[in-house]
Motif scaffolding. Structure first.
Motif, short mmCIF file in Angstrom:
data_model
loop_
_atom_site.label_atom_id
_atom_site.label_comp_id
_atom_site.label_asym_id
_atom_site.label_seq_id
_atom_site.Cartn_x
_atom_site.Cartn_y
_atom_site.Cartn_z
N GLY A 177 0.98 -1.44 -0.03
CA GLY A 177 0.24 0.03 -0.10
C GLY A 177 0.69 1.13 0.30
O GLY A 177 2.51 1.22 0.04
N PRO A 178 0.17 2.26 0.04
CA PRO A 178 0.68 3.77 0.19
C PRO A 178 2.00 4.25 1.25
O PRO A 178 1.33 3.20 1.88
N ILE A 179 2.93 5.09 -0.02
CA ILE A 179 4.16 5.31 1.86
C ILE A 179 4.45 6.74 1.72
O ILE A 179 3.82 7.35 0.32
N ASP A 180 3.08 7.55 2.14
CA ASP A 180 3.75 8.41 3.16
C ASP A 180 2.16 9.09 1.81
O ASP A 180 2.34 10.42 1.93
N GLY A 181 1.44 8.49 1.95
CA GLY A 181 -0.06 8.89 1.31
C GLY A 181 0.57 8.55 -0.65
O GLY A 181 -0.91 9.14 -1.09
N LEU A 182 1.26 7.79 -1.27
CA LEU A 182 1.70 8.08 -2.48
C LEU A 182 1.40 7.14 -2.59
O LEU A 182 1.37 5.80 -2.45
N PRO A 183 0.44 6.28 -3.29
CA PRO A 183 0.30 5.40 -4.34
C PRO A 183 1.05 4.79 -5.16
O PRO A 183 1.64 5.04 -5.81
N LEU A 184 0.65 3.32 -4.93
CA LEU A 184 2.38 2.53 -5.14
C LEU A 184 1.38 1.20 -6.51
O LEU A 184 -0.07 1.42 -6.21
N TYR A 185 2.09 1.49 -8.03
CA TYR A 185 1.30 1.26 -8.87
C TYR A 185 2.74 -0.58 -9.00
O TYR A 185 3.27 -0.38 -9.21
N HIS A 186 1.56 -1.59 -9.71
CA HIS A 186 2.78 -2.08 -10.66
C HIS A 186 2.93 -1.63 -11.66
O HIS A 186 2.49 -1.33 -12.31
N LEU A 187 4.37 -2.40 -12.28
CA LEU A 187 5.03 -1.62 -13.38
C LEU A 187 4.26 -1.56 -14.44
O LEU A 187 3.59 -1.39 -15.94
N ASP A 188 2.85 -2.87 -14.93
CA ASP A 188 2.54 -3.11 -15.79
C ASP A 188 1.40 -2.11 -15.82
O ASP A 188 0.86 -1.73 -17.06
N ASN A 189 1.07 -1.58 -14.50
CA ASN A 189 0.00 -0.22 -14.58
C ASN A 189 1.06 1.01 -15.54
O ASN A 189 0.30 2.29 -15.44
#
Lengths: 224, 224
Positions: B136-148
């Motif tokens: 999940g997010p780090i410091d409110g920053l959304p994380l995505y898989h590279l495929d996205n």
DNA sequence: TAGATTGTTAATCGATTAACAATC
DNA sequence: TAGATTGTTAATCGATTAACAATC
């Protein structure tokens, strides 16, 4: 490699070495090591230049500052040239390094694998927050309060330091590093620090790197 | 500041701007901002040069590539020059940046305060480990898989990317960034990456920075 | 030998500095 | 006005490239 292949001391016979030459030397080394992994045993100045975007003449001239490492008709033997460049740069031995600042960046530096591979080991890390220090070793690396810098630095014969503290603290940290005999400082704080003669510094400002990138994106093709 | 104080487009009238000039521009900006904090309202080329170790002539010449910003007899007005340099560098607006790689270094970059202050915001971060992304997010920053990457990059109009992945993965990540329209890449992986014409790159290799420092420590005074 | 490639010299190119008229 | 400082030109300095004899 025999000593005879090296010139007496770079600079004594030929004047100072341009900084740009030294920075290319690091790129040559990195490329050579990568090539060696791929099984390459020799490489010509033309090929090495092509891989990095330099002319063959530049590669030869750069290396010639320091000695005769090539074989006419053949090129350079990768292993030999790697040893030679490491020795020129001073990384044929492992250097103990002190890190000051245990924020995000400092912790990332502790975890960075690339240092060990190139001859550097962080042997002690410092912060001025007792809570951070008390939380204990990170990856087995001992943490100390900055006040303990003198003992620890001397015990470990530390000559290189990295500063990863906020800008306003950087000059004071630099002064303390110099006071304990550190001879070179890699400064990640976004400020210019003043050091006495005889102490070297390299500054890395992450935001400035992005800024430089931005300029070249905005002014596509308008740089030399 | 009126547009009239700027030359039409750097490069059109005077040929390309040397890279060294652009890198000094960033240092001028940093120093000016620091001076402004200290309450300084004007500064001469002599003073600015002295603070950074350049000649006054160099400061004036660098700035003159881009326009007339100074006042004879007075110097430069800090606020005005700051605006001008930001505009030249392209950082008078905030740039959304994509980060690829959520190891130690990637996480440190997310936490780095200095970017926001200089006009950069990491708006999305990518990794190819689903476990890392799912955390999940780090410091409110959304994380995505590279495929996205394609959707996310386009939605956020991302033109700048930072690569903080292991060396062997860097070229492939770079290719994917280029494929989604990224125009500039800040590469922290310790390899040379090849990019098509029209995409800029700045490389930062932390171990190489230490290596350069080491050379100057070992060869005290033997560089230009 | 022919082909390849080095190390080095001389020529070119580019960047920095010094000097100064113009300006405030 | 006198003093300070700019923007710009010309001179200097330094770095890169081209060319080639020497070498393997």
């Amino acid at each position: 490699m025999s000593d005879a292949e090296f010139k007496p001391t770079p600079g004594e016979t030929d004047g100072p070495v341009p900084k740009a030459v030294v920075s290319r030397l690091s790129l040559y080394l990195r490329q050579l090591q990568q090539g060696l992994l791929g099984g390459q045993t020799t490489i010509s100045s033309k090929e090495l230049g092509r891989l990095l975007g330099f002319t063959d003449a530049q590669v030869r001239k750069d290396l010639a500052y320091f000695g005769h490492f090539g074989y006419p008709g053949i090129g350079y033997k990768c292993e030999e040239l790697i040893s030679a460049v490491k020795r020129i740069l001073g990384t044929d031995q492992t250097w103990p390094v002190a890190l000051v600042g245990l924020g995000n960046l400092g912790r990332a530096l502790i975890g960075y694998k690339g240092f060990a591979q190139r001859g550097f080991t962080i042997v002690a890390a410092f912060d001025n927050d007792p809570g951070v220090v008390a939380a204990g070793p990170i990856d087995g690396l001992p943490l100390y309060h900055l006040d303990n810098l003198p003992e620890v630095a001397r015990q470990n014969r530390i000559r290189l330091g990295m500063i990863a503290v906020p800008g306003p603290a950087a000059q004071s940290v630099a002064d303390r590093l110099v006071a304990v005999g550190v001879e070179g400082i890699l400064n990640f704080a976004p400020v210019t620090i003043k050091l006495p003669e005889g102490v070297s510094q390299v500054g890395v400002d992450l935001a400035i790197e992005l800024e430089q990138l931005t300029f070249s994106v905005v002014n596509r093709g308008a740089t030399t």
